[in-house]
Design a protein around this motif. Structure first.
Motif, PDB file in Angstrom:
ATOM      1  N   HIS A   1      34.070  97.877   1.770  1.00 41.13           N
ATOM      2  CA  HIS A   1      34.704  97.615   2.768  1.00 41.13           C
ATOM      3  C   HIS A   1      36.189  98.304   2.946  1.00 41.13           C
TER       4      HIS A   1
ATOM      5  N   ASP B   1      38.846  96.655   4.006  1.00 44.00           N
ATOM      6  CA  ASP B   1      39.788  94.798   3.719  1.00 44.00           C
ATOM      7  C   ASP B   1      39.371  95.011   1.907  1.00 44.00           C
ATOM      8  N   ASP B   2      38.323  95.654   1.417  1.00 45.04           N
ATOM      9  CA  ASP B   2      38.256  95.390   0.040  1.00 45.04           C
ATOM     10  C   ASP B   2      38.747  96.228  -0.990  1.00 45.04           C
ATOM     11  N   GLN B   3      38.658  97.279  -0.509  1.00 47.40           N
ATOM     12  CA  GLN B   3      38.676  98.581  -1.652  1.00 47.40           C
ATOM     13  C   GLN B   3      40.220  98.293  -2.152  1.00 47.40           C
TER      14      GLN B   3
ATOM     15  N   GLN C   1      32.210  93.685  -0.232  1.00 45.21           N
ATOM     16  CA  GLN C   1      31.464  93.943   1.168  1.00 45.21           C
ATOM     17  C   GLN C   1      31.223  95.569   1.527  1.00 45.21           C
TER      18      GLN C   1
ATOM     19  N   LYS D   1      28.728  98.808   2.789  1.00 44.14           N
ATOM     20  CA  LYS D   1      28.471  99.336   4.001  1.00 44.14           C
ATOM     21  C   LYS D   1      26.860 100.143   4.175  1.00 44.14           C
TER      22      LYS D   1
ATOM     23  N   TYR E   1      28.343  95.923   7.800  1.00 42.32           N
ATOM     24  CA  TYR E   1      27.810  95.482   6.088  1.00 42.32           C
ATOM     25  C   TYR E   1      26.899  94.512   5.694  1.00 42.32           C
TER      26      TYR E   1
END
Length: 792
Positions: free
Chosen positions: A322, A324-326, A349, A351, A357
């Motif tokens: 995701h 936001d988490d990369q 998270q 995909k 997700y």
């Protein structure tokens, strides 16, 4: 000239929540600290660079030794990983996890000391609550059993006995399923009782280690159980109650499969792959040399594409993370790769093939070659989506329950004040009129008004009793009491009421009863009064019998059964299940015919539970009921009788003329915003003290002003007023007279009935406390107590 754009590394460091730092060693001069340190501690970056050792100021004083020990051993170990507390600029306490390592050159010389600090306060929330709010947690465990049994970990509660034994009190459903041991089999047993001397001794040793550590300890163990022998990782947390560790909460997680997987990895890659393939989780095998990954069939079905699941570039996995988490995942893995860790886990998270997700938990193991180089990372993935939903639902439910409970408490407190205020006028003026010259018929009407007001006050007090029990604020006061006298005097209170209904009220006392026992006489009388009152209320003819007898004796402890039987209307079987429900009676017709709040039996049952017992009953419709309970009481040689424990209240007020006291001519300041209460208090005072000088203040601010203008001899202070309340006014008056030799007595007036109100009033500087409705006797006693003869 435009400033150069920050590098990718600096952008990552600026965005991440963890704090990254670099310092000299052993001087520990900060070379670099990431911007996230400001959000973690509240101090700007310049604070840490302003002086050598400035970072030490944020470490909790009790945890400084943890940091010092880790730094002292750093030169030998090259790395550390510790947990401790910090205190932010706003004085907030946070738990952090710090891990760092020494960076050396090829010759082994120390270049610098690098590390990362992570806020783990949320992870340790439950532990903090257990350690600092043990009484509240025990109540929550009782009220929220679904949370205890909903845990996937095997949990158990152990009581630490005064003699040093450890008694198992409770296990959850997961424990029963995992071990094959049932609640009925294990409850009340010691480890020796359950496992025998050989297996039980190590368990007891672990319990003793937890008490010595005074904090959570973790270890692995393997104990044969009916469901088989498994490997567990167990965490033990000692719970402190009243300055003594009384309980231990244990949480065990079955790591048998994890251990088997680790063993299989060492023995054979093929066997490891087979174990993971048949498990419910997807697995992966990352070749760190070629940067390619092999995925299991199950994982590829959920997250893959139409290509093969072998030799997949790691970039494909990164593309599924995701947005936001990369950044933090990339930083996390980079730190892992530069550390010496072999096993770790993290959640993020990812995909899925369908486009949605999922929350994924990855458990990973890094394999090294003979030279120590990282060559391979293998691991498994678990879908945590449903668990996250459940966590969110439970968190919201808890927040709603806490909000509802707070609203209920505020409502009851306000209700108490609002109802008691007009009752003060009704009962007070009625009592004054009863002292006047009236006809017998007029006095009879006034007595009816007075008794009605007292009845309404009793209902309000009953609801407040329920509130105190419900909020856990009801405490018992154990007093050595004459048991025979207590029961006899309680039954005597109802003889007239029973006789007026042509009901025979009998008392049966066993001759083997001890005379003096330790109990709370006020609450035992309240319980017996509720049961006797109910029995008389619901009995049209026949009798009510109160029976007290011993059922078991052991040394100085005696079990005594109290029972109240009647020949009344009885209770239908279908209505018995809701008998102890709050605000409920057997059916609505009973409420219409007999009245009541429906709280009597609820309060009685809760009080008996506070005494470590249970209220039980037997009933048959149309033939009567028997309510009974057993109390375990300590036998004593001496004690108090009812006449010294209770101030017997008159049913109706004393109607004799009030004797005037012309000697008291003091200046009295009445601070009251309610005109009715002001008039009532004035009438009551002038009725007995006609020469008293009265003046008035409409609120706390006015009271402070009048005190400055002319110091009174006595102040009656209402607590709840507009502009300035009574608490604040009292604090300001005490400040004004700080250097004065004489202290003006201040008597609180309030319609609030909670003990906390009285405590707050006394803490603010008040000397005495009168609760509305105010009785004339209490008022006159207070006046003559605080106005000494030297000031008349």
């Amino acid at each position: 000239m435009q400033a150069p754009a920050p590098s990718l590394e600096m952008q990552i460091l600026s965005a991440m929540e963890e704090v990254v730092f670099s310092a000299s060693y052993p001087e520990l001069e900060i070379f670099y600290v990431s911007p996230s340190v400001e959000s973690l501690t509240g101090y700007p970056i310049d604070f840490y660079k302003s002086e050598l050792g400035a970072w030490r100021k944020i470490i909790h004083s009790e945890d400084m030794y943890i940091v010092e020990q880790a730094l002292a051993s750093l030169n030998n170990n090259n790395k550390f990983r510790i947990r401790y507390r910090i205190q932010t600029k706003s004085n907030e306490i946070k738990f952090v996890q710090s891990q760092g390592r020494l960076i050396r050159d090829e010759s082994g010389n120390i270049l610098r000391f690098d590390g990362i600090i992570t806020d783990i306060s949320e992870l340790l929330f439950l532990q903090n609550v257990i350690k600092n709010e043990s009484l509240e947690i025990k109540q929550m465990l009782l009220e929220n059993n679904i949370l205890f049994n909903g845990s996937q970990d095997s949990m158990f509660l152990v009581e630490v006995m005064d003699n040093g034994d450890f008694v198992i009190r409770r296990i959850n459903t997961a424990y029963e399923k995992s071990t094959g041991v049932t609640q009925s089999l294990i409850q009340g047993k010691t480890p020796i009782d359950l496992l025998g001397e050989i297996l039980g001794a190590p368990v007891i040793k672990n319990f003793q280690n937890a008490l010595k550590a005074k904090s959570t300890i973790s270890y692995e163990e393997s104990i044969p159980m009916p469901a088989g022998t498994k490997v567990w990782t167990t965490a033990l947390t000692p719970i402190e109650v009243d300055g003594k560790f009384k309980f231990i909460i244990g949480a065990s997680k079955d790591i048998t499969e994890q251990k088997r997987a680790e063993s299989a990895l060492k023995e054979s890659n093929e066997r490891y792959a087979l174990i993971l393939e048949v498990s419910s989780d997807g697995w992966f095998d990352w070749d760190l040399t070629n940067d390619t990954v092999i995925y299991s069939r199950r994982w590829w079905l959920e997250f893959g594409n139409d290509e093969k699941a072998e030799n997949v570039k790691i970039s494909y996995w990164k593309s599924l993370i995701h947005p936001d988490d990369q950044e933090w995942v990339s930083e996390f893995l980079d730190n892992i790769m530069h550390s010496q860790r072999e096993t770790f886990e993290f959640s993020f998270q990812m995909k899925k093939r369908k486009g949605n997700y999922a929350h994924v938990l990855s458990r990973c193991h890094i394999q090294r070659d003979a030279s120590g180089n990282k060559i391979r990372m293998v691991g498994s993935n678990s879908d945590l989506t449903e668990i996250k939903k459940i966590e969110y639902t439970l968190r919201k439910a808890k927040e709603m329950a806490e909000a509802a409970n707070l609203a209920k408490g505020n409502f009851l407190a306000n209700m108490s004040h609002e109802i008691r205020t007009p009752l003060n006028g009704i009962i007070g003026f009625t009592e004054l009129l009863l002292h006047a010259s009236l006809t017998d018929e007029q006095k009879e009407y006034l007595r009816s008004i007075y008794l009605s007001g007292k009845s309404l006050l009793s209902l309000v007090n009953q609801i407040l009793d329920f509130s105190k029990i419900d909020s856990g604020k009801m405490e018992l006061e154990l007093i050595s009491t004459d048991l025979i006298d207590l029961v006899q005097s309680t039954v005597d209170l109802f003889q007239i009421s029973a006789a007026s209904q042509a009901i025979l009220l009998k008392l049966k006392l066993d001759p083997n009863l001890p005379q003096f026992v330790s109990l709370d006489p006020l609450r035992v009388r309240q319980v017996l009064s509720n049961l006797i009152g109910n029995a008389i209320k619901f009995t049209h003819e026949g009798e009510v019998e109160v029976s007290v007898k011993p059922v078991k004796v052991s040394d100085d402890i005696i079990d005594i059964e109290f029972s109240v039987s009647d020949t009344g209307i009885g209770i239908d079987i279908s209505s018995q299940t809701k008998l102890f429900d709050s605000f409920s009676q057997a059916d609505t017709s009973i409420t219409r015919k007999y009245g009541g709040t429906g709280l009597g039996l609820t309060i009685t049952s809760e009080l008996i539970q506070k005494m470590n017992s249970h209220l039980k009953f037997e009933s048959e419709l149309g033939k009567g009921s028997t309510f009974y309970f057993v109390l375990s009481l300590h036998v004593n040689a001496t004690g108090s009788v009812s006449s010294t424990l209770f101030e017997e209240k008159q049913t109706v007020p004393d109607e004799s003329l009030i004797i005037q006291n012309d000697l008291i001519q003091n200046d009295i300041l009445i601070v009251e915003d309610n005109d009715l209460n002001k008039r009532l208090l004035s009438k009551m005072l002038l009725k007995r003290y006609p020469n008293m000088q009265l003046r008035y203040a409409v609120d706390g601010s006015d009271a402070v002003h009048q005190f400055q203008e002319k110091k009174p001899d006595l102040i009656f202070m209402d607590l709840q007023m507009p502009v300035m309340d009574g608490y604040t006014a009292t604090v300001e008056i005490r400040t004004l007279e700080n250097n004065s030799k004489e202290r003006t007595p201040i008597i609180a007036l309030t319609a609030g009935a909670f003990f906390s109100v009285k405590d707050t009033a006394i803490e603010s500087g008040m000397d005495d406390f009168l609760t509305k409705p105010i009785s004339s006797a209490d008022l006159y006693n207070a006046v003559e107590k605080w106005l000494s003869s030297s000031r008349m």
